[in-house]
Design a protein around this motif. Structure first.
Motif, PDB file in Angstrom:
ATOM      1  N   MET A  34     -10.826  31.395  15.196  1.00 37.22           N
ATOM      2  CA  MET A  34     -10.986  29.944  15.214  1.00 37.22           C
ATOM      3  C   MET A  34      -9.596  29.323  15.067  1.00 37.22           C
ATOM      4  O   MET A  34      -8.769  29.822  14.319  1.00 37.22           O
ATOM      5  N   ASP A  35      -9.369  28.227  15.789  1.00 34.30           N
ATOM      6  CA  ASP A  35      -8.112  27.499  15.627  1.00 34.30           C
ATOM      7  C   ASP A  35      -8.406  26.107  15.050  1.00 34.30           C
ATOM      8  O   ASP A  35      -9.559  25.773  14.787  1.00 34.30           O
ATOM      9  N   VAL A  58     -17.979  28.629  25.315  1.00 38.99           N
ATOM     10  CA  VAL A  58     -19.374  29.017  25.064  1.00 38.99           C
ATOM     11  C   VAL A  58     -19.458  30.150  24.057  1.00 38.99           C
ATOM     12  O   VAL A  58     -20.273  30.111  23.131  1.00 38.99           O
ATOM     13  N   ARG A  59     -18.615  31.140  24.195  1.00 40.02           N
ATOM     14  CA  ARG A  59     -18.677  32.313  23.315  1.00 40.02           C
ATOM     15  C   ARG A  59     -18.543  31.919  21.844  1.00 40.02           C
ATOM     16  O   ARG A  59     -19.389  32.247  21.013  1.00 40.02           O
ATOM     17  N   ASP A  60     -17.480  31.190  21.514  1.00 39.86           N
ATOM     18  CA  ASP A  60     -17.232  30.862  20.114  1.00 39.86           C
ATOM     19  C   ASP A  60     -18.239  29.863  19.564  1.00 39.86           C
ATOM     20  O   ASP A  60     -18.708  30.001  18.437  1.00 39.86           O
ATOM     21  N   VAL A  63     -21.365  31.061  18.159  1.00 36.76           N
ATOM     22  CA  VAL A  63     -21.241  31.718  16.857  1.00 36.76           C
ATOM     23  C   VAL A  63     -21.010  30.696  15.741  1.00 36.76           C
ATOM     24  O   VAL A  63     -21.591  30.813  14.664  1.00 36.76           O
ATOM     25  N   TYR A  64     -20.153  29.708  15.981  1.00 32.88           N
ATOM     26  CA  TYR A  64     -19.824  28.718  14.951  1.00 32.88           C
ATOM     27  C   TYR A  64     -21.075  27.989  14.477  1.00 32.88           C
ATOM     28  O   TYR A  64     -21.991  27.728  15.255  1.00 32.88           O
ATOM     29  N   ARG A  65     -21.068  27.641  13.197  1.00 30.09           N
ATOM     30  CA  ARG A  65     -22.160  26.879  12.608  1.00 30.09           C
ATOM     31  C   ARG A  65     -21.578  25.700  11.834  1.00 30.09           C
ATOM     32  O   ARG A  65     -20.559  25.836  11.161  1.00 30.09           O
ATOM     33  N   TRP A  66     -22.224  24.558  11.951  1.00 29.39           N
ATOM     34  CA  TRP A  66     -21.820  23.414  11.144  1.00 29.39           C
ATOM     35  C   TRP A  66     -22.786  23.330   9.968  1.00 29.39           C
ATOM     36  O   TRP A  66     -23.920  23.784  10.063  1.00 29.39           O
TER      37      TRP A  66
END
Length: 77
Positions: A34-35, A58-60, A63-66
């Motif tokens: 993550m940047d 799309v890939r990241d 996976v990321y969640r808020w």
């Protein structure tokens, strides 16, 4: 910018307040990696209370969640 002057959108100013959260996110998702731009979108989603984004990453963002557990809804797809 004509659109900005017409209030067609708002600029979210990233202040020093979420610095600890940004650091937490960068550590949590270091394997992707993550940047700051990605972390800023997570912070913005948490601020707005929804995860609707428009991203080619799309890939990241699958996976990321808020709020640590809520998935993003990528409107690009």
């Amino acid at each position: 910018m004509k659109s900005y002057g017409a209030e067609a959108f708002k600029v979210f100013e990233l202040s020093e307040e979420p610095a600890a959260r940004i650091h937490e996110l960068l550590e949590k998702y270091a394997g992707l990696p993550m940047d700051l731009a990605d972390a800023s979108l997570v912070i913005l989603a948490e601020h707005l209370g929804h995860g609707r984004i428009l991203s080619t990453d799309v890939r990241d963002f699958n996976v990321y969640r808020w709020k640590d557990n809520k998935p993003f809804e990528n409107l690009f797809l």
